[in-house]
Write an enzyme that holds these catalytic residues in place. Structure first.
Site, PDB file in Angstrom:
ATOM      1  CE  LYS A   1      -2.111  -1.060   3.911  1.00 29.58           C
ATOM      2  NZ  LYS A   1      -1.386  -2.385   4.332  1.00 29.58           N
TER       3      LYS A   1
ATOM      4  NE  ARG B   1       8.384  -4.151   5.743  1.00 28.23           N
ATOM      5  CZ  ARG B   1       7.007  -3.701   5.917  1.00 28.23           C
ATOM      6  NH1 ARG B   1       6.370  -3.562   4.493  1.00 28.23           N
ATOM      7  NH2 ARG B   1       6.249  -3.309   6.700  1.00 28.23           N
TER       8      ARG B   1
ATOM      9  NE  ARG C   1      17.059  -6.681   9.898  1.00 35.13           N
ATOM     10  CZ  ARG C   1      16.755  -7.559   8.880  1.00 35.13           C
ATOM     11  NH1 ARG C   1      15.594  -7.636   8.453  1.00 35.13           N
ATOM     12  NH2 ARG C   1      17.908  -7.723   8.201  1.00 35.13           N
TER      13      ARG C   1
ATOM     14  NE  ARG D   1       2.057  -4.838  11.321  1.00 34.97           N
ATOM     15  CZ  ARG D   1       3.209  -4.665  10.827  1.00 34.97           C
ATOM     16  NH1 ARG D   1       4.464  -5.566  11.152  1.00 34.97           N
ATOM     17  NH2 ARG D   1       3.432  -4.112   9.420  1.00 34.97           N
TER      18      ARG D   1
HETATM   19  P1  AMP Z   1       1.174   0.281   9.624  1.00 29.52           P
HETATM   20  O1  AMP Z   1       2.389   1.017   8.934  1.00 29.52           O
HETATM   21  O2  AMP Z   1      -0.183   0.736   8.721  1.00 29.52           O
HETATM   22  O3  AMP Z   1       1.299  -1.243   9.339  1.00 29.52           O
HETATM   23  O4  AMP Z   1       0.883   0.659  10.963  1.00 29.52           O
HETATM   24  C1  AMP Z   1       1.923   0.248  11.902  1.00 29.52           C
HETATM   25  C2  AMP Z   1       1.246  -0.080  13.537  1.00 29.52           C
HETATM   26  O5  AMP Z   1       0.633   1.403  13.662  1.00 29.52           O
HETATM   27  C3  AMP Z   1       0.087  -0.833  13.418  1.00 29.52           C
HETATM   28  O6  AMP Z   1       0.604  -2.219  13.678  1.00 29.52           O
HETATM   29  C4  AMP Z   1      -0.860  -0.189  14.523  1.00 29.52           C
HETATM   30  O7  AMP Z   1      -0.035  -0.528  15.830  1.00 29.52           O
HETATM   31  C5  AMP Z   1      -0.828   1.214  14.373  1.00 29.52           C
HETATM   32  N1  AMP Z   1      -1.806   1.788  13.309  1.00 29.52           N
HETATM   33  C6  AMP Z   1      -1.619   2.324  12.279  1.00 29.52           C
HETATM   34  N2  AMP Z   1      -2.858   2.789  11.781  1.00 29.52           N
HETATM   35  C7  AMP Z   1      -3.823   2.083  12.490  1.00 29.52           C
HETATM   36  C8  AMP Z   1      -5.132   2.492  12.425  1.00 29.52           C
HETATM   37  N3  AMP Z   1      -5.973   2.769  11.520  1.00 29.52           N
HETATM   38  N4  AMP Z   1      -5.990   1.817  13.755  1.00 29.52           N
HETATM   39  C9  AMP Z   1      -5.044   1.486  14.665  1.00 29.52           C
HETATM   40  N5  AMP Z   1      -3.702   1.240  14.747  1.00 29.52           N
HETATM   41  C10 AMP Z   1      -3.133   1.673  13.731  1.00 29.52           C
END
Ligand code: AMP
Length: 217
Positions: free
Chosen positions: A15, A129, A162, A174
């Protein structure tokens, strides 16, 4: 009025990469709650301290908190700039909050694009990564190592980093959250006829081409 879209897909689906490509081609801005939260952690702000442990464990932070972040960012967005929501919304409550935030600004979602991917391949992609600590160039233990071991191809730095949440256990957590909490918001958008599912396992160029097709519609 510019187009507002959601890029949906499990962690590592690409994304962020696609959002950056869209930013380069269109009057659109990536709104990544993950990036905003990581920036808060890095700056050592109160918000950062509050969310660091939750993020490191691969848990979701509160709906209110991320929706407030998006609320602020939307205030900075002119009507001629589209939003690319990346990593938000992730729950039904966030999806409703987003509708409300857009309504208040006379904006609406034009497309929800789901990147369909193979989860096992993603675990492999994510756990290997890493990035250059200085310039952010991306590398991978198995698929893309620097030409000279330990030296960034782009800037010559010898420091790499990392994400702390890119380990297998956290990645699986996740993904499970994606299946349990995020995928169920799709029917909401299906009912409006704005969802397109595309194959997220092709090359970055192939995925981008499919997204561009959706945007033309
Ligand atoms: P991402 O980079 O989108 O994978 O987000 C990294 C981490 O940030 C996630 O594993 C959550 O801990 C937190 N996070 C990011 N976006 C959200 C969201 N929309 N709702 C809740 N937690 C979020």
């Amino acid at each position: 009025m510019a187009k507002d879209i959601i890029l949906l897909g499990p962690p590592g689906a690409g994304k962020g990469t696609q959002a950056h490509r869209l930013e380069a081609e269109h009057a659109m801005v990536q709104l990544s709650t993950g990036d905003m939260l990581r920036a808060a952690v890095k700056s050592g702000s109160d918000l950062g301290k509050q969310v660091q442990a939750v993020m490191d464990a691969g848990e979701l932070v509160s709906d209110q908190l991320v929706s407030d972040l998006i609320d602020d960012r939307l205030d900075q967005l002119g009507p001629d700039t589209g939003a690319i929501f990346d990593g938000y919304p992730r729950t039904e409550a966030q999806a409703h909050a987003l509708d409300d935030l857009l309504d208040r600004r006379n904006r609406k979602l034009d497309h929800v694009i789901e990147l369909e991917v193979d989860e096992e391949a993603l675990v492999d992609r994510i756990t290997g990564r890493y990035t250059c600590a200085r310039c952010g160039a991306g590398y991978h233990d198995r698929y893309k190592q620097p030409e000279t071991a330990g030296v960034c191809d782009e800037c010559g730095s010898e420091e790499f980093k990392r994400r702390p949440d890119d380990n297998e256990e956290t990645v699986r957590k996740r993904m499970a959250d994606y299946r349990a909490k995020t995928a169920p918001i799709l029917p909401l958008y299906d009912a409006r006829g704005i969802v397109t599912r595309i194959d997220g396992m092709g090359s970055m160029d192939a995925v981008q081409a499919q997204i561009e097709e959706v945007l033309k519609a």
